[in-house]
Write a protein that holds these residues in place. Structure first.
Motif, PDB file in Angstrom:
ATOM      1  N   ILE A 176       0.853  -1.185   0.000  1.00  0.00           N
ATOM      2  CA  ILE A 176       0.000   0.000   0.000  1.00  0.00           C
ATOM      3  C   ILE A 176       0.888   1.235   0.000  1.00  0.00           C
ATOM      4  CG2 ILE A 176      -1.780   1.280   1.239  1.00  0.00           C
ATOM      5  CD1 ILE A 176      -2.601  -1.457   2.467  1.00  0.00           C
ATOM      6  N   GLU A 177       0.695   2.096  -0.977  1.00  0.00           N
ATOM      7  CA  GLU A 177       1.493   3.312  -1.127  1.00  0.00           C
ATOM      8  C   GLU A 177       0.895   4.451  -0.301  1.00  0.00           C
ATOM      9  OE1 GLU A 177       3.371   6.010  -4.737  1.00  0.00           O
ATOM     10  OE2 GLU A 177       1.793   4.562  -5.187  1.00  0.00           O
ATOM     11  N   HIS A 178       1.763   5.209   0.375  1.00  0.00           N
ATOM     12  CA  HIS A 178       1.349   6.343   1.199  1.00  0.00           C
ATOM     13  C   HIS A 178       2.172   7.580   0.849  1.00  0.00           C
ATOM     14  CE1 HIS A 178      -0.786   3.831   4.236  1.00  0.00           C
ATOM     15  NE2 HIS A 178       0.108   2.940   3.876  1.00  0.00           N
ATOM     16  N   TRP A 179       1.547   8.736   0.985  1.00  0.00           N
ATOM     17  CA  TRP A 179       2.227  10.031   0.900  1.00  0.00           C
ATOM     18  C   TRP A 179       1.745  10.914   2.028  1.00  0.00           C
ATOM     19  CZ3 TRP A 179       6.065  11.422  -2.401  1.00  0.00           C
ATOM     20  CH2 TRP A 179       6.242  10.675  -3.561  1.00  0.00           C
ATOM     21  N   ARG A 180       2.659  11.650   2.649  1.00  0.00           N
ATOM     22  CA  ARG A 180       2.301  12.719   3.587  1.00  0.00           C
ATOM     23  C   ARG A 180       2.736  14.016   2.909  1.00  0.00           C
ATOM     24  NH1 ARG A 180       4.774  11.604   8.707  1.00  0.00           N
ATOM     25  NH2 ARG A 180       2.932  10.330   9.058  1.00  0.00           N
ATOM     26  N   VAL A 181       1.757  14.883   2.631  1.00  0.00           N
ATOM     27  CA  VAL A 181       2.042  16.125   1.907  1.00  0.00           C
ATOM     28  C   VAL A 181       1.559  17.322   2.707  1.00  0.00           C
ATOM     29  CG1 VAL A 181       1.988  15.060  -0.392  1.00  0.00           C
ATOM     30  CG2 VAL A 181      -0.113  15.902   0.588  1.00  0.00           C
ATOM     31  N   GLN A 182       2.345  18.382   2.669  1.00  0.00           N
ATOM     32  CA  GLN A 182       1.909  19.647   3.246  1.00  0.00           C
ATOM     33  C   GLN A 182       1.339  20.465   2.101  1.00  0.00           C
ATOM     34  OE1 GLN A 182       5.536  20.929   5.348  1.00  0.00           O
ATOM     35  NE2 GLN A 182       4.257  20.775   7.175  1.00  0.00           N
ATOM     36  N   VAL A 183       0.099  20.935   2.284  1.00  0.00           N
ATOM     37  CA  VAL A 183      -0.635  21.601   1.213  1.00  0.00           C
ATOM     38  C   VAL A 183      -1.195  22.927   1.706  1.00  0.00           C
ATOM     39  CG1 VAL A 183      -1.255  19.439   0.055  1.00  0.00           C
ATOM     40  CG2 VAL A 183      -2.759  20.349   1.810  1.00  0.00           C
ATOM     41  N   ARG A 184      -1.540  23.772   0.734  1.00  0.00           N
ATOM     42  CA  ARG A 184      -2.224  25.027   1.054  1.00  0.00           C
ATOM     43  C   ARG A 184      -3.095  25.420  -0.136  1.00  0.00           C
ATOM     44  NH1 ARG A 184       3.108  28.364   1.728  1.00  0.00           N
ATOM     45  NH2 ARG A 184       2.321  28.238   3.835  1.00  0.00           N
ATOM     46  N   LEU A 185      -4.105  26.246   0.151  1.00  0.00           N
ATOM     47  CA  LEU A 185      -5.020  26.699  -0.901  1.00  0.00           C
ATOM     48  C   LEU A 185      -4.451  27.853  -1.706  1.00  0.00           C
ATOM     49  CD1 LEU A 185      -8.461  26.464   0.893  1.00  0.00           C
ATOM     50  CD2 LEU A 185      -7.640  25.077  -1.006  1.00  0.00           C
ATOM     51  N   GLY A 186      -3.690  28.709  -1.088  1.00  0.00           N
ATOM     52  CA  GLY A 186      -3.077  29.848  -1.755  1.00  0.00           C
ATOM     53  C   GLY A 186      -1.785  30.201  -1.055  1.00  0.00           C
ATOM     54  N   SER A 187      -1.056  31.154  -1.608  1.00  0.00           N
ATOM     55  CA  SER A 187       0.263  31.488  -1.054  1.00  0.00           C
ATOM     56  C   SER A 187       0.186  32.050   0.366  1.00  0.00           C
ATOM     57  CB  SER A 187       0.986  32.465  -1.972  1.00  0.00           C
ATOM     58  OG  SER A 187       0.217  33.644  -2.123  1.00  0.00           O
ATOM     59  N   ASN A 188      -0.944  32.622   0.765  1.00  0.00           N
ATOM     60  CA  ASN A 188      -1.078  33.192   2.109  1.00  0.00           C
ATOM     61  C   ASN A 188      -1.847  32.300   3.084  1.00  0.00           C
ATOM     62  OD1 ASN A 188       0.299  35.516   1.367  1.00  0.00           O
ATOM     63  ND2 ASN A 188      -1.568  36.468   0.587  1.00  0.00           N
ATOM     64  N   SER A 189      -2.336  31.165   2.620  1.00  0.00           N
ATOM     65  CA  SER A 189      -3.120  30.300   3.512  1.00  0.00           C
ATOM     66  C   SER A 189      -2.184  29.425   4.355  1.00  0.00           C
ATOM     67  CB  SER A 189      -4.080  29.430   2.707  1.00  0.00           C
ATOM     68  OG  SER A 189      -3.371  28.490   1.943  1.00  0.00           O
ATOM     69  N   PRO A 190      -2.657  28.998   5.515  1.00  0.00           N
ATOM     70  CA  PRO A 190      -1.816  28.163   6.382  1.00  0.00           C
ATOM     71  C   PRO A 190      -1.606  26.768   5.785  1.00  0.00           C
ATOM     72  CG  PRO A 190      -4.010  28.393   7.300  1.00  0.00           C
ATOM     73  CD  PRO A 190      -3.954  29.301   6.105  1.00  0.00           C
TER      74      PRO A 190
END
Length: 103
Positions: A66-80
């Protein structure tokens, strides 16, 4: 349905867009595109098929890894930043959102 750190729901289907090198670039979740904003973490686990007793048609391929990824994401350049934990279902190939945490 929205996953929150207070009320996590596992197995929510998401669409994942990848770079040519195979690294996640963006995740479509809850009708929004979340851009990957940091280097993702990638790993594999093994399915305990003997416990789930899932039958698999002959010739379907590898349904144990089972493949997994942990990604840090944001909606826009100023969003957390938020952290999404993704898992690919080996039978369907569908990406699933396992968890969301705020950074």
């Amino acid at each position: 349905m929205t996953i929150t750190p207070e009320a996590p729901t596992v197995n929510t289907p998401v669409d994942v867009r990848f770079t040519a090198a195979g690294t996640p670039l963006a995740v479509r979740y809850d009708g929004k595109i979340w851009a990957v904003a940091a280097e993702p973490l990638h790993w594999f686990t093994r399915e305990s098929w003997w416990e789930t007793r899932r039958s698999v048609p002959v010739g379907i391929g590898n349904v144990v890894d089972i493949e997994h990824w942990r990604v840090q994401v944001r909606l826009g350049s100023n969003s957390p930043l938020r952290t999404f934990e993704l898992r690919r279902d080996p039978l369907s190939g569908q990406w699933l959102l396992d968890a969301i945490t705020d950074n």
